[in-house]
Design an enzyme around this catalytic site. Structure first.
Site, PDB file in Angstrom:
ATOM      1  N   GLN A 147      -8.959 -10.898   4.298  1.00  0.00           N
ATOM      2  CA  GLN A 147      -7.972  -9.902   4.694  1.00  0.00           C
ATOM      3  C   GLN A 147      -8.698  -8.779   5.436  1.00  0.00           C
ATOM      4  O   GLN A 147      -9.592  -8.137   4.880  1.00  0.00           O
ATOM      5  CB  GLN A 147      -7.237  -9.350   3.462  1.00  0.00           C
TER       6      GLN A 147
ATOM      7  N   TYR B 218      -4.036   1.143  -5.061  1.00  0.00           N
ATOM      8  CA  TYR B 218      -2.854   1.706  -4.407  1.00  0.00           C
ATOM      9  C   TYR B 218      -2.028   2.474  -5.434  1.00  0.00           C
ATOM     10  O   TYR B 218      -1.309   1.892  -6.235  1.00  0.00           O
ATOM     11  CB  TYR B 218      -1.995   0.613  -3.780  1.00  0.00           C
TER      12      TYR B 218
ATOM     13  N   ASP C 269       1.448  -8.464  -1.239  1.00  0.00           N
ATOM     14  CA  ASP C 269       0.042  -8.071  -1.354  1.00  0.00           C
ATOM     15  C   ASP C 269      -0.040  -6.673  -1.933  1.00  0.00           C
ATOM     16  O   ASP C 269       0.643  -5.752  -1.484  1.00  0.00           O
ATOM     17  CB  ASP C 269      -0.629  -8.097   0.026  1.00  0.00           C
TER      18      ASP C 269
ATOM     19  N   TRP D 203       0.841  -1.197   0.000  1.00  0.00           N
ATOM     20  CA  TRP D 203       0.000   0.000   0.000  1.00  0.00           C
ATOM     21  C   TRP D 203       0.880   1.252   0.000  1.00  0.00           C
ATOM     22  O   TRP D 203       0.767   2.119  -0.864  1.00  0.00           O
ATOM     23  CB  TRP D 203      -0.906  -0.026   1.227  1.00  0.00           C
TER      24      TRP D 203
ATOM     25  N   TYR E  87      -4.126  -6.826   7.974  1.00  0.00           N
ATOM     26  CA  TYR E  87      -3.452  -5.648   7.438  1.00  0.00           C
ATOM     27  C   TYR E  87      -3.353  -4.568   8.508  1.00  0.00           C
ATOM     28  O   TYR E  87      -4.154  -4.513   9.435  1.00  0.00           O
ATOM     29  CB  TYR E  87      -4.083  -5.143   6.147  1.00  0.00           C
TER      30      TYR E  87
END
Length: 332
Positions: A192, A57, A52, A21, A220
């Site tokens: 997630q 993002y 991931d 991210w 996360y």
């Protein structure tokens, strides 16, 4: 590094997974692409084989950075986890309005949650292209889309699995009821969800459900956007576009309380020759049913520190001590 299978999928991932991210720069005040590529490669060298990411993002930038980072690596030794269902590039509004944001150049964007079959097919092809691969290891719906029936969404993902473009299906930010509905159409490997020492609401329902039904949990923000590293100071000035500037956990009062709590853990971290962040990551992985901790890094040094958290060994007494200190932490 430790590795674990996601549910019954047959897909094994590194328990510390690189969360990209921040590597996309979006909502974090920018990034340097070379540093992000170096961070991913440094993680890989220490056994972090799973990455991931998501199209949203950086509006594709994160996936492009991941694609650049894995170029030349053996594809069967890397697990690519990406997502679908958040569109910023629609010609007209469609789906469930998510939020207003800005891109990395400061332009206004409207983001929509959209998980129709046609949109999923387009997103999958775009992700494959940006990542430079012909298959995705785990494909996850990013947020629920209340305008599209869950079975339509999951049927589309099932077709991608049958076509060999996706190995396993997961969800993100799904409730227990939504997981149950999704599983009427296809087998889920994982969910997630946000989880940290100061954000533990999934312990009420999602965590017990996943444990009982053999679903992996990918946590996360286990370091809570850096709050649990001990490096944030009360009243710290965050850059333009950084979501922490308005986050309730980053008020001066809450930062002061969290830092006081972390000070109680500091002697334990020092005894383990670990940083506070490494101790927090290891505690996260010690929680029942918690399969993976997704941890981001801006550069190789941060990435190496995160990866080496797996070397920290916590006894049952250590975990109990941390839990006892955590029980006394009261946030506003």
């Amino acid at each position: 590094m430790e590795y674990q299978q996601l549910g019954d999928s047959g897909l094994s991932v590194s328990r510390i997974t690189f969360g990209s991210w921040a590597a996309g720069g979006w909502m974090w005040g920018g990034t340097e692409q070379n540093d992000a590529v170096g961070a991913i490669r440094a993680s890989y060298d220490l056994g972090v084989t799973s990455i991931d990411t998501a199209p949203i993002y950086g509006q594709g930038l994160s996936e492009e950075i991941v694609g650049a980072a894995i170029k030349g690596l053996p594809r069967d030794k890397v697990q690519l986890l990406t997502k679908f269902g958040m569109r910023w590039d629609l010609p007209a509004p469609q789906g469930d309005f998510g939020f207003k944001t800005k891109d990395n150049d400061g332009r206004d964007l409207d983001v929509y949650k959209l998980a129709t079959p046609a949109s999923i097919v387009k997103e999958c092809e775009d992700s494959l292209r940006r990542l430079g691969t012909d298959y995705l290891d785990l494909y996850q719906i990013h947020w629920p889309d209340v305008t599209t029936p869950i079975d339509d969404t999951m049927a589309a993902v099932q077709r991608l699995i049958e076509q060999g473009k996706v190995r396993a299906a997961g969800v993100s930010n799904y409730s227990v009821a939504q997981m149950q509905e999704a599983e009427q159409t296809l087998k889920l490997a994982s969910n997630q969800v946000p989880y940290s020492m100061v954000r533990r609401d999934i312990e009420a329902d999602v965590m017990p459900y996943c444990l009982a039904h053999h679903k992996a949990i990918l946590a996360y923000s286990p370091l809570q956007l850096g709050l649990l590293t001990g490096k944030i100071r009360p009243g710290q000035d965050f850059g333009p576009g950084d979501l922490r500037a308005t986050h309730r956990l980053f008020t001066p009062d809450n930062v002061t309380r969290v830092n006081a709590f972390l000070d109680q853990l500091r002697p334990l971290a020092e005894a383990k020759n670990a940083t506070l962040g490494q101790l927090v990551i290891r505690w996260t992985l010690a929680q029942p049913g918690l399969t993976v901790a997704l941890v981001g890094a801006r550069n190789a040094q941060q990435a190496e520190q995160n990866a080496r958290a797996i070397e920290v060994q916590l006894t049952a007494e250590d975990v109990a001590f941390i839990d006892g200190e955590l029980a006394q932490l009261q946030l506003s």
